[in-house]
Design a protein around this motif. Structure first.
Motif, PDB file in Angstrom:
ATOM      1  N   HIS A  12       0.703  -1.435  -0.370  1.00  0.00           N
ATOM      2  CA  HIS A  12       0.069   0.112   0.253  1.00  0.00           C
ATOM      3  C   HIS A  12       0.993   0.719   0.255  1.00  0.00           C
ATOM      4  O   HIS A  12       0.344   2.008  -0.148  1.00  0.00           O
ATOM      5  CB  HIS A  12      -1.258   0.077   0.859  1.00  0.00           C
ATOM      6  CG  HIS A  12      -2.013  -1.376   0.921  1.00  0.00           C
ATOM      7  ND1 HIS A  12      -3.231  -0.253   0.409  1.00  0.00           N
ATOM      8  CD2 HIS A  12      -2.659  -2.200   0.643  1.00  0.00           C
ATOM      9  CE1 HIS A  12      -4.097  -1.026   0.216  1.00  0.00           C
ATOM     10  NE2 HIS A  12      -3.329  -2.073   0.155  1.00  0.00           N
ATOM     11  N   LYS A  21       1.733   1.634  -3.782  1.00  0.00           N
ATOM     12  CA  LYS A  21       1.143   2.651  -3.908  1.00  0.00           C
ATOM     13  C   LYS A  21       0.527   3.784  -3.920  1.00  0.00           C
ATOM     14  O   LYS A  21      -0.747   4.668  -4.263  1.00  0.00           O
ATOM     15  CB  LYS A  21      -0.119   1.851  -3.867  1.00  0.00           C
ATOM     16  CG  LYS A  21      -0.244   0.278  -4.379  1.00  0.00           C
ATOM     17  CD  LYS A  21      -0.691  -0.023  -6.161  1.00  0.00           C
ATOM     18  CE  LYS A  21      -0.571  -1.002  -6.799  1.00  0.00           C
ATOM     19  NZ  LYS A  21      -0.719  -0.467  -8.007  1.00  0.00           N
ATOM     20  N   GLY A  22       1.293   4.567  -2.787  1.00  0.00           N
ATOM     21  CA  GLY A  22       1.150   5.962  -2.355  1.00  0.00           C
ATOM     22  C   GLY A  22       0.037   5.557  -1.130  1.00  0.00           C
ATOM     23  O   GLY A  22      -0.556   7.266  -0.577  1.00  0.00           O
ATOM     24  N   ASN A  23      -0.562   4.733  -0.926  1.00  0.00           N
ATOM     25  CA  ASN A  23      -1.874   4.758   0.825  1.00  0.00           C
ATOM     26  C   ASN A  23      -1.978   5.322   1.942  1.00  0.00           C
ATOM     27  O   ASN A  23      -0.982   3.744   2.220  1.00  0.00           O
ATOM     28  CB  ASN A  23      -2.590   3.937   0.310  1.00  0.00           C
ATOM     29  CG  ASN A  23      -3.464   3.905  -1.505  1.00  0.00           C
ATOM     30  OD1 ASN A  23      -3.907   4.921  -1.597  1.00  0.00           O
ATOM     31  ND2 ASN A  23      -3.816   1.990  -1.780  1.00  0.00           N
ATOM     32  N   ARG A  24      -0.797   5.798   2.247  1.00  0.00           N
ATOM     33  CA  ARG A  24      -0.467   6.488   3.416  1.00  0.00           C
ATOM     34  C   ARG A  24      -0.894   5.797   4.803  1.00  0.00           C
ATOM     35  O   ARG A  24      -0.679   5.052   5.467  1.00  0.00           O
ATOM     36  CB  ARG A  24       0.166   7.634   3.534  1.00  0.00           C
ATOM     37  CG  ARG A  24       1.595   8.489   3.419  1.00  0.00           C
ATOM     38  CD  ARG A  24       2.065   9.527   3.285  1.00  0.00           C
ATOM     39  NE  ARG A  24       3.350   9.976   2.443  1.00  0.00           N
ATOM     40  CZ  ARG A  24       4.169  10.657   2.562  1.00  0.00           C
ATOM     41  NH1 ARG A  24       4.138  11.230   4.292  1.00  0.00           N
ATOM     42  NH2 ARG A  24       5.356  10.757   2.579  1.00  0.00           N
ATOM     43  N   ASP A  25      -2.034   5.906   4.411  1.00  0.00           N
ATOM     44  CA  ASP A  25      -3.060   5.887   5.996  1.00  0.00           C
ATOM     45  C   ASP A  25      -3.517   4.447   5.776  1.00  0.00           C
ATOM     46  O   ASP A  25      -3.402   3.049   6.847  1.00  0.00           O
ATOM     47  CB  ASP A  25      -5.065   6.506   5.499  1.00  0.00           C
ATOM     48  CG  ASP A  25      -4.540   7.663   6.118  1.00  0.00           C
ATOM     49  OD1 ASP A  25      -3.554   8.343   6.218  1.00  0.00           O
ATOM     50  OD2 ASP A  25      -5.595   8.742   6.101  1.00  0.00           O
ATOM     51  N   THR A  26      -3.347   3.604   4.975  1.00  0.00           N
ATOM     52  CA  THR A  26      -4.059   2.336   4.763  1.00  0.00           C
ATOM     53  C   THR A  26      -2.436   1.410   5.221  1.00  0.00           C
ATOM     54  O   THR A  26      -2.201   0.933   6.062  1.00  0.00           O
ATOM     55  CB  THR A  26      -4.345   1.686   3.667  1.00  0.00           C
ATOM     56  OG1 THR A  26      -4.969   2.377   2.642  1.00  0.00           O
ATOM     57  CG2 THR A  26      -4.813   0.454   3.905  1.00  0.00           C
ATOM     58  N   HIS A  27      -1.444   1.947   4.619  1.00  0.00           N
ATOM     59  CA  HIS A  27      -0.077   1.877   5.180  1.00  0.00           C
ATOM     60  C   HIS A  27      -0.310   2.253   6.337  1.00  0.00           C
ATOM     61  O   HIS A  27       0.059   0.912   6.897  1.00  0.00           O
ATOM     62  CB  HIS A  27       1.093   2.575   4.389  1.00  0.00           C
ATOM     63  CG  HIS A  27       2.360   2.214   4.759  1.00  0.00           C
ATOM     64  ND1 HIS A  27       3.207   1.479   4.989  1.00  0.00           N
ATOM     65  CD2 HIS A  27       3.226   2.682   5.682  1.00  0.00           C
ATOM     66  CE1 HIS A  27       4.360   1.354   5.412  1.00  0.00           C
ATOM     67  NE2 HIS A  27       4.090   2.199   6.056  1.00  0.00           N
TER      68      HIS A  27
END
Ligand code: HEM
Length: 154
Positions: A28, A31-37
């Motif tokens: 994630h 993919k650039g999804n910081r919150d999910t990371h």
């Protein structure tokens, strides 16, 4: 199931679950999804901590199980066990540093060390499953005794 088999079964499952969270967490952030990371990595860290607490309490209260397989595999088993323990310990220390960098928003450092942490943890999980398989599935577990004796094959 005996406590000396049940606790390692639970703790090994927790390592695997934790590694799955870390793998998806890495995916994630790429993919650039910081919150999910962040969420996935915190779940991964939580399961890793739960693993450690179960492992430590079992070592203290129940003891560790010695290798019950054939004599000629004993040395290879103990070398592999050392490798697994060293990897897990290093991953734990790196994990704390990785989290501290993240919470203090030192993301360049976090990213650099986080890759090592993730790789080490992703190797700790399968080697942990291999130790579990050698100890409880392929061969009947040997005696359960205090940590130092079991680790050094005494
Ligand atoms: C032990 C848990 C964690 C691990 C193993 C981890 C691992 C990683 C890895 C491997 C990367 C780099 C991805 C790449 O480009 O290949 C990364 C980036 C990042 N992580 Fe984490 N992470 C963890 C926890 C967190 C937490 C809790 C946060 C938020 C507070 C966070 C925020 C970020 C951010 C913002 C980046 C992007 C950095 C950049 O591109 O400059 N991480 N992390």
């Amino acid at each position: 199931m005996k406590l000396s088999v049940l606790l390692p079964t639970i703790s090994t499952s927790f390592i695997v679950i934790s590694a799955i969270f870390v793998a998806f967490g890495w995916y994630h952030i790429v993919k650039g999804n910081r919150d999910t990371h962040k969420k996935l990595m915190l779940w991964g860290a939580g399961f890793a901590l739960a693993f450690f607490l179960i492992y430590a309490s079992r070592t203290i209260f129940v003891g560790n199980t010695s290798f019950g397989g054939p004599e000629e595999l004993k040395l290879a088993y103990h070398l592999f066990l050392f490798f697994h323990i060293a990897l897990a310990t290093a991953a734990g220390v790196f994990g704390i540093v990785t989290l501290l960098h993240a919470f203090n928003e030192r993301f360049a450092k976090h990213k650099k060390i986080g890759r090592w942490t993730a790789v080490m943890w992703l190797l700790t999980a399968p080697t942990g499953v291999a130790v579990y398989t050698l100890l409880y599935v392929l061969y009947p577990g040997g005696e359960t005794k205090p940590m130092i004796d079991a680790i050094f094959g005494l």
